[in-house]
Enzyme design. Structure first.
Site, PDB file in Angstrom:
ATOM      1  N   ASP A  37       0.763  -0.872   0.490  1.00 52.41           N
ATOM      2  CA  ASP A  37      -0.190  -0.005  -0.314  1.00 52.41           C
ATOM      3  C   ASP A  37       0.939   1.488  -0.209  1.00 52.41           C
ATOM      4  O   ASP A  37       1.198   1.220   0.535  1.00 52.41           O
ATOM      5  CB  ASP A  37      -0.157   0.295   1.107  1.00 52.41           C
ATOM      6  CG  ASP A  37      -2.089   0.725   1.018  1.00 52.41           C
ATOM      7  OD1 ASP A  37      -3.392   0.547   0.783  1.00 52.41           O
ATOM      8  OD2 ASP A  37      -1.514   2.091   0.840  1.00 52.41           O
TER       9      ASP A  37
ATOM     10  N   ARG B 189     -16.638  -8.946  -5.218  1.00 53.00           N
ATOM     11  CA  ARG B 189     -18.001  -8.532  -4.243  1.00 53.00           C
ATOM     12  C   ARG B 189     -18.453  -8.563  -2.955  1.00 53.00           C
ATOM     13  O   ARG B 189     -19.116  -9.715  -2.397  1.00 53.00           O
ATOM     14  CB  ARG B 189     -18.687 -10.151  -5.547  1.00 53.00           C
ATOM     15  CG  ARG B 189     -18.506 -10.325  -6.578  1.00 53.00           C
ATOM     16  CD  ARG B 189     -19.227 -11.182  -7.101  1.00 53.00           C
ATOM     17  NE  ARG B 189     -20.143 -11.103  -7.570  1.00 53.00           N
ATOM     18  CZ  ARG B 189     -21.295 -12.206  -8.899  1.00 53.00           C
ATOM     19  NH1 ARG B 189     -21.115 -13.615  -8.682  1.00 53.00           N
ATOM     20  NH2 ARG B 189     -22.042 -11.866  -9.154  1.00 53.00           N
TER      21      ARG B 189
ATOM     22  N   LYS C 227     -20.112  -6.447 -13.138  1.00 48.78           N
ATOM     23  CA  LYS C 227     -19.726  -6.208 -11.662  1.00 48.78           C
ATOM     24  C   LYS C 227     -20.582  -5.099 -11.726  1.00 48.78           C
ATOM     25  O   LYS C 227     -20.777  -4.886 -10.887  1.00 48.78           O
ATOM     26  CB  LYS C 227     -17.959  -6.071 -11.487  1.00 48.78           C
ATOM     27  CG  LYS C 227     -17.774  -5.343 -10.563  1.00 48.78           C
ATOM     28  CD  LYS C 227     -17.940  -5.834  -9.400  1.00 48.78           C
ATOM     29  CE  LYS C 227     -18.081  -4.583  -8.363  1.00 48.78           C
ATOM     30  NZ  LYS C 227     -18.696  -5.418  -6.992  1.00 48.78           N
TER      31      LYS C 227
ATOM     32  N   ASN D 151     -24.490  -3.783  -8.922  1.00 45.39           N
ATOM     33  CA  ASN D 151     -24.542  -2.782  -8.201  1.00 45.39           C
ATOM     34  C   ASN D 151     -25.821  -2.108  -8.953  1.00 45.39           C
ATOM     35  O   ASN D 151     -26.243  -0.981  -8.075  1.00 45.39           O
ATOM     36  CB  ASN D 151     -22.963  -1.701  -8.298  1.00 45.39           C
ATOM     37  CG  ASN D 151     -22.196  -2.768  -6.411  1.00 45.39           C
ATOM     38  OD1 ASN D 151     -22.745  -3.535  -5.871  1.00 45.39           O
ATOM     39  ND2 ASN D 151     -21.030  -2.693  -6.480  1.00 45.39           N
TER      40      ASN D 151
ATOM     41  N   ARG E 136     -28.493  -2.655  -8.228  1.00 43.27           N
ATOM     42  CA  ARG E 136     -29.028  -2.943  -6.821  1.00 43.27           C
ATOM     43  C   ARG E 136     -29.756  -1.069  -6.686  1.00 43.27           C
ATOM     44  O   ARG E 136     -30.428  -0.631  -6.195  1.00 43.27           O
ATOM     45  CB  ARG E 136     -28.234  -3.502  -5.820  1.00 43.27           C
ATOM     46  CG  ARG E 136     -28.787  -2.939  -4.744  1.00 43.27           C
ATOM     47  CD  ARG E 136     -27.689  -4.021  -3.402  1.00 43.27           C
ATOM     48  NE  ARG E 136     -27.567  -3.920  -2.122  1.00 43.27           N
ATOM     49  CZ  ARG E 136     -28.478  -4.421  -1.624  1.00 43.27           C
ATOM     50  NH1 ARG E 136     -28.903  -5.614  -2.015  1.00 43.27           N
ATOM     51  NH2 ARG E 136     -27.741  -4.211  -0.246  1.00 43.27           N
TER      52      ARG E 136
ATOM     53  N   GLY F 262     -25.444   5.699   0.161  1.00 39.53           N
ATOM     54  CA  GLY F 262     -23.976   5.830   0.585  1.00 39.53           C
ATOM     55  C   GLY F 262     -22.629   4.508  -0.009  1.00 39.53           C
ATOM     56  O   GLY F 262     -23.661   3.875  -0.335  1.00 39.53           O
TER      57      GLY F 262
ATOM     58  N   CYS G 130     -19.850   2.289  -3.227  1.00 40.28           N
ATOM     59  CA  CYS G 130     -19.689   1.340  -4.654  1.00 40.28           C
ATOM     60  C   CYS G 130     -20.725   2.147  -5.517  1.00 40.28           C
ATOM     61  O   CYS G 130     -21.199   2.353  -6.507  1.00 40.28           O
ATOM     62  CB  CYS G 130     -20.100   0.283  -4.431  1.00 40.28           C
ATOM     63  SG  CYS G 130     -18.104  -0.663  -3.153  1.00 40.28           S
TER      64      CYS G 130
ATOM     65  N   TYR H  92     -22.769   5.027   6.666  1.00 40.11           N
ATOM     66  CA  TYR H  92     -23.424   5.477   5.362  1.00 40.11           C
ATOM     67  C   TYR H  92     -24.350   3.531   5.075  1.00 40.11           C
ATOM     68  O   TYR H  92     -25.586   3.454   4.772  1.00 40.11           O
ATOM     69  CB  TYR H  92     -22.640   4.826   4.238  1.00 40.11           C
ATOM     70  CG  TYR H  92     -22.041   3.445   3.595  1.00 40.11           C
ATOM     71  CD1 TYR H  92     -21.013   2.881   3.967  1.00 40.11           C
ATOM     72  CD2 TYR H  92     -22.596   2.803   2.918  1.00 40.11           C
ATOM     73  CE1 TYR H  92     -20.375   1.518   3.698  1.00 40.11           C
ATOM     74  CE2 TYR H  92     -22.494   1.588   2.653  1.00 40.11           C
ATOM     75  CZ  TYR H  92     -20.998   0.898   2.733  1.00 40.11           C
ATOM     76  OH  TYR H  92     -20.930  -0.342   2.507  1.00 40.11           O
TER      77      TYR H  92
HETATM   78  N1  SAJ Z   1     -29.232   0.262   1.028  1.00 39.39           N
HETATM   79  C1  SAJ Z   1     -31.017   0.367   0.544  1.00 39.39           C
HETATM   80  N2  SAJ Z   1     -31.845  -0.510   0.663  1.00 39.39           N
HETATM   81  C2  SAJ Z   1     -31.352  -1.379   0.883  1.00 39.39           C
HETATM   82  C3  SAJ Z   1     -30.233  -1.422   0.194  1.00 39.39           C
HETATM   83  C4  SAJ Z   1     -29.508  -0.600   0.311  1.00 39.39           C
HETATM   84  O1  SAJ Z   1     -30.893   1.903   1.038  1.00 39.39           O
HETATM   85  O2  SAJ Z   1     -32.642  -2.227   0.669  1.00 39.39           O
HETATM   86  C5  SAJ Z   1     -28.476   1.744   1.019  1.00 39.39           C
HETATM   87  C6  SAJ Z   1     -27.695   1.245   2.385  1.00 39.39           C
HETATM   88  O3  SAJ Z   1     -27.876   1.958   3.363  1.00 39.39           O
HETATM   89  C7  SAJ Z   1     -26.326   2.108   1.980  1.00 39.39           C
HETATM   90  C8  SAJ Z   1     -26.165   1.544   0.455  1.00 39.39           C
HETATM   91  O4  SAJ Z   1     -27.615   0.978  -0.287  1.00 39.39           O
HETATM   92  O5  SAJ Z   1     -26.374   3.554   1.947  1.00 39.39           O
HETATM   93  C9  SAJ Z   1     -25.165   1.033  -0.364  1.00 39.39           C
HETATM   94  O6  SAJ Z   1     -25.285  -0.193   0.658  1.00 39.39           O
HETATM   95  P1  SAJ Z   1     -25.592  -1.527  -0.101  1.00 39.39           P
HETATM   96  O7  SAJ Z   1     -25.254  -2.585   1.306  1.00 39.39           O
HETATM   97  O8  SAJ Z   1     -26.675  -1.710  -1.158  1.00 39.39           O
HETATM   98  O9  SAJ Z   1     -23.650  -1.654  -0.607  1.00 39.39           O
HETATM   99  P2  SAJ Z   1     -22.245  -1.585  -0.040  1.00 39.39           P
HETATM  100  O10 SAJ Z   1     -21.975  -0.589  -1.501  1.00 39.39           O
HETATM  101  O11 SAJ Z   1     -22.322  -1.685   1.234  1.00 39.39           O
HETATM  102  O12 SAJ Z   1     -21.887  -2.843  -1.306  1.00 39.39           O
HETATM  103  C10 SAJ Z   1     -22.438  -3.394  -2.232  1.00 39.39           C
HETATM  104  C11 SAJ Z   1     -22.373  -4.447  -2.722  1.00 39.39           C
HETATM  105  N3  SAJ Z   1     -22.968  -5.297  -3.577  1.00 39.39           N
HETATM  106  C12 SAJ Z   1     -24.476  -5.551  -3.660  1.00 39.39           C
HETATM  107  O13 SAJ Z   1     -24.730  -6.045  -2.899  1.00 39.39           O
HETATM  108  C13 SAJ Z   1     -24.918  -6.020  -5.177  1.00 39.39           C
HETATM  109  C14 SAJ Z   1     -21.063  -5.460  -2.402  1.00 39.39           C
HETATM  110  O14 SAJ Z   1     -21.622  -7.082  -2.269  1.00 39.39           O
HETATM  111  C15 SAJ Z   1     -20.125  -5.474  -3.334  1.00 39.39           C
HETATM  112  O15 SAJ Z   1     -19.243  -6.109  -2.786  1.00 39.39           O
HETATM  113  C16 SAJ Z   1     -19.650  -4.595  -3.029  1.00 39.39           C
HETATM  114  O16 SAJ Z   1     -21.118  -2.723  -3.199  1.00 39.39           O
HETATM  115  C17 SAJ Z   1     -18.406  -3.136  -3.765  1.00 39.39           C
HETATM  116  O17 SAJ Z   1     -17.713  -3.279  -3.060  1.00 39.39           O
HETATM  117  O18 SAJ Z   1     -18.940  -3.629  -4.999  1.00 39.39           O
END
Ligand code: SAJ
Length: 447
Positions: A45, A168, A219, A223, A226, A270, A273, A333
């Site tokens: 790093d 992931r 990939k 995201n 989602r 937030g 990703c 977040y």
């Molecule tokens: N959130 C909502 N409603 C939901 C789910 C999440 O409002 O139903 C919000 C959360 O509060 C948060 C944001 O979305 O602010 C993102 O949270 P998250 O849990 O959806 O995602 P990350 O960013 O923590 O992780 C994602 C994941 N991707 C998927 O689930 C498709 C993770 O598996 C990935 O590895 C990661 O992105 C990445 O590094 O790409």
């Protein structure tokens, strides 16, 4: 010996040396997983403080079990960490790029990635394999990485193998998901596919093999899906509020159809990703179709502003908002993490402070204040509040006792439940007013 056979032998004998460039929330858990699988691993790093801390077993990434796993790998001698990439790359069979690829003003900022490629260029040698885990704009592997290696005189998939193997990992469940998630292997050619698949089979329960471009697209597709799904949930929340229904019940019932799976509405999206990856995909989406992604991003940003409007109205009650006090519970977040990257809570704190409200934050996971007052306990945050807002659905907040909250807060206190983790009926029964994202049945009270 041909490169493919030599690398396969070094994988099966566990004599392969691996270097990970970037020791953040992807690189460090990945380095640990391969070290635990018996490989000799070096983590690199550019942040010397981070390297020093990891060497002492103190990671700045909070992942359950990570500190202990790092210490065990270091103690065993199966993991070394350093700021110097040249020697490890020169001595490695595999080099994996795990650096962040942020987006600025809707455009990918690839500076970290190019710096990592420059480092690879210094120590690259015939017989090695280059792996990419960072999330990258589709076609980067064949359009940027492969040509750079070719310009050094190497034949790709012969002298040097190359694959895109996207991470992931769900932050806060990284170690658990490392083994259980299906790993997509996007090899630039058949030899790269085969060797990368064999390497990842040593740490992942399931691998799916494809070409690099398909892996890159998959990939950003997952995201973006989602983000779109959450935008739809937020759109339903706004609709339910307008009509006077409860969105949670709407979504619960819709999801009883076995082909429907709507995500949860909330305060906004937030993390590092979801707010960014749709912009990596959109660069390649035909203009006529890209509005879908832009609209979803807009809805997920606007829901945060909408929540601020509700809070301002709820706190006004005809007596003005100046000097009123709000306790904001949670600054991260998402729940049960210390990560504040792009947290919607930041926007809420800053907007309310600008409006003249006294904001006090409390988060047992993070010292972040967003420039406002921070309570050292839940009770201290609640004391004298005119409004209590749950901004992050940390598990500990689910057990807040409504009567205790009523006792500590001012008369007429409003509870705004962003992630909808509290029981509305119990809050109301305690004499507090309950509001929440998509909780339209309270509409009459705030308008
Ligand atoms: N959130 C909502 N409603 C939901 C789910 C999440 O409002 O139903 C919000 C959360 O509060 C948060 C944001 O979305 O602010 C993102 O949270 P998250 O849990 O959806 O995602 P990350 O960013 O923590 O992780 C994602 C994941 N991707 C998927 O689930 C498709 C993770 O598996 C990935 O590895 C990661 O992105 C990445 O590094 O790409």
């Amino acid at each position: 010996m041909p490169v493919e056979s030599r690398l396969l032998e070094r994988i099966s004998s566990r004599r392969a040396a691996l270097t990970f460039l970037g020791l953040g929330h992807v690189g460090l858990p990945t380095a640990v997983a391969f070290s635990r699988a018996g490989f000799q691993v070096t983590g690199v790093d550019t942040d010397s403080q981070r390297v020093r801390n990891i060497a002492l077993g103190k990671c700045d990434i909070r992942e359950p079990g990570l500190d202990e796993a790092v210490v065990a790998c270091l103690d065993r001698g199966g993991l070394h960490v350093t700021c110097d990439s040249y020697e490890p790359i020169r001595m490695s069979d595999f080099v994996s790029i795990c650096v962040p690829t942020p987006v600025e003003m809707g455009k990918p900022d690839m500076r970290n990635f190019h710096a990592a490629l420059d480092a690879v260029k210094e120590g690259v040698h015939r017989g090695m394999m280059i792996l990419i885990e960072s999330t990258i704009p589709p076609s980067t592997t064949s359009g940027t990485v492969a040509p750079r290696l070719r310009s050094l005189g190497y034949t790709i998939d012969e002298d040097i193998l190359l694959a895109y193997c996207p991470e992931r990992l769900m932050p806060s469940r990284a170690l658990e998901e490392f083994a259980s998630n299906t790993r997509i292997i996007g090899g630039i050619g058949p030899k790269s596919r085969r060797v990368a698949a064999e390497l990842y089979k040593t740490v992942s329960r399931c691998v799916e093999v494809t070409d690099a471009l398909t892996a890159e697209l998959s990939k950003v597709a997952e995201n973006t899906f989602r983000d779109l799904n959450i935008a739809y949930a937020n759109l339903l929340a706004l609709t339910a509020e307008n009509l006077g229904a409860d969105v949670n019940e709407v979504i619960r019932l819709a999801n009883t159809h076995h082909r429907v799976s709507i995500h949860k509405p909330g305060l906004g999206v937030g993390g590092s990703c979801l707010p960014k990856d749709p912009y990596l995909l959109i660069q390649h989406v035909p203009k006529s179709a890209s509005d879908l992604i832009r609209s979803a991003r807009k809805i997920n940003d606007e829901i945060t502003r909408h929540v601020v409007d509700i809070l301002l109205k709820a706190m006004d009650k005809g007596t003005g908002i100046k000097g009123k006090r709000i306790a904001i519970l949670g600054v991260t977040y998402k729940p049960d993490t210390e990560d504040v990257m792009n947290s919607p809570a930041r926007y809420v704190v800053e907007a309310l402070t600008r409006a003249g409200i006294c904001v006090c934050v409390y988060d047992p996971y993070s010292p972040e204040t967003y420039g406002t007052e921070r309570a050292s306990s839940l009770d201290e945050a609640l004391e004298g509040a005119d409004c209590v807002m749950i901004a992050t659905g940390h598990t500990v907040f689910k057990s807040i006792d409504p009567d205790h909250m009523r006792h500590l807060t001012r008369s007429g206190c409003v509870v705004f439940d962003g992630p909808r983790i509290l029981d509305a009926a119990r809050i109301e029964a305690a004499g507090l007013t309950y509001l929440g994202v998509g909780y339209g049945i309270q509409k009459g009270r705030v308008s």
